[in-house]
Design a protein around this motif. Structure first.
Motif, PDB file in Angstrom:
ATOM      1  N   LEU A  49     -78.512  66.334  34.618  1.00  0.00           N
ATOM      2  CA  LEU A  49     -79.886  66.504  34.159  1.00  0.00           C
ATOM      3  C   LEU A  49     -80.384  67.913  34.495  1.00  0.00           C
ATOM      4  CD1 LEU A  49     -81.431  63.125  35.382  1.00  0.00           C
ATOM      5  CD2 LEU A  49     -80.815  63.728  33.037  1.00  0.00           C
ATOM      6  N   PRO A  50     -81.369  68.389  33.772  1.00  0.00           N
ATOM      7  CA  PRO A  50     -81.969  69.676  34.123  1.00  0.00           C
ATOM      8  C   PRO A  50     -82.506  69.646  35.562  1.00  0.00           C
ATOM      9  CG  PRO A  50     -82.741  68.945  31.971  1.00  0.00           C
ATOM     10  CD  PRO A  50     -81.973  67.806  32.576  1.00  0.00           C
ATOM     11  N   ARG A  51     -82.514  70.804  36.198  1.00  0.00           N
ATOM     12  CA  ARG A  51     -82.910  70.897  37.611  1.00  0.00           C
ATOM     13  C   ARG A  51     -84.293  70.281  37.859  1.00  0.00           C
ATOM     14  NH1 ARG A  51     -85.398  74.459  41.329  1.00  0.00           N
ATOM     15  NH2 ARG A  51     -84.322  74.408  43.349  1.00  0.00           N
ATOM     16  N   ALA A  52     -85.233  70.536  36.981  1.00  0.00           N
ATOM     17  CA  ALA A  52     -86.583  69.993  37.155  1.00  0.00           C
ATOM     18  C   ALA A  52     -86.571  68.469  37.183  1.00  0.00           C
ATOM     19  CB  ALA A  52     -87.502  70.501  36.041  1.00  0.00           C
ATOM     20  N   GLU A  53     -85.754  67.858  36.331  1.00  0.00           N
ATOM     21  CA  GLU A  53     -85.633  66.395  36.326  1.00  0.00           C
ATOM     22  C   GLU A  53     -85.010  65.900  37.632  1.00  0.00           C
ATOM     23  OE1 GLU A  53     -86.508  63.994  34.057  1.00  0.00           O
ATOM     24  OE2 GLU A  53     -87.548  65.553  32.901  1.00  0.00           O
ATOM     25  N   ARG A  54     -83.968  66.592  38.097  1.00  0.00           N
ATOM     26  CA  ARG A  54     -83.328  66.193  39.361  1.00  0.00           C
ATOM     27  C   ARG A  54     -84.315  66.256  40.512  1.00  0.00           C
ATOM     28  NH1 ARG A  54     -79.314  69.802  37.671  1.00  0.00           N
ATOM     29  NH2 ARG A  54     -79.760  71.149  39.451  1.00  0.00           N
ATOM     30  N   LEU A  55     -85.119  67.302  40.537  1.00  0.00           N
ATOM     31  CA  LEU A  55     -86.107  67.452  41.620  1.00  0.00           C
ATOM     32  C   LEU A  55     -87.150  66.335  41.575  1.00  0.00           C
ATOM     33  CD1 LEU A  55     -86.551  71.319  41.655  1.00  0.00           C
ATOM     34  CD2 LEU A  55     -85.303  69.894  43.304  1.00  0.00           C
TER      35      LEU A  55
END
Length: 119
Positions: free
Chosen positions: A108-114
């Motif tokens: 997943l994109p980094r923002a989603e992971r965060l």
């Protein structure tokens, strides 16, 4: 692992959802719209398709050839079908499900992971 235990465990992960895009009998467990597990919950024996690191997939298939096979109707390099008839330790099954979830989250994109609190 029973069907209820499988469903409950898959849904215990952050942002996990159950969907039925193929038919009402086939549960697809997703995180942020990406599939990490697929099972015909009422089938006997119970089986689940799980995403797997390609090297681990080959190793698991050789260690448990009767219970872990290339993913049925899936990319066989990245997916395994795991039979949940009691032949595998519950701890291993739970680890395989968690690994599948983690692999999908890692893509997943980094923002989603965060947002999932899993950098």
């Amino acid at each position: 692992m029973t069907p209820k235990e499988l469903r409950d465990f898959c849904l215990s992960f952050n942002a996990a959802e159950e969907d039925f895009p193929f038919s009402p009998e086939i549960s697809v467990f997703k995180v942020r719209g990406k599939m990490f597990a697929l099972s015909w919950i009422e089938a006997r024996p119970l089986k689940v398709n799980l995403k797997c690191d390609p090297e681990d997939a080959v190793r698991l298939r050789s260690e448990h050839p009767e219970l872990i096979i290339p993913g049925y109707h899936m990319n066989k390099r990245h997916w395994n079908t795991v039979t949940l008839d009691g032949g595998l330790p519950d701890r291993l099954v739970r680890e395989l499900i968690e690994d599948s979830y983690d692999l999908v989250v890692a893509g997943l994109p980094r923002a989603e992971r965060l947002r999932l609190d899993r950098p």
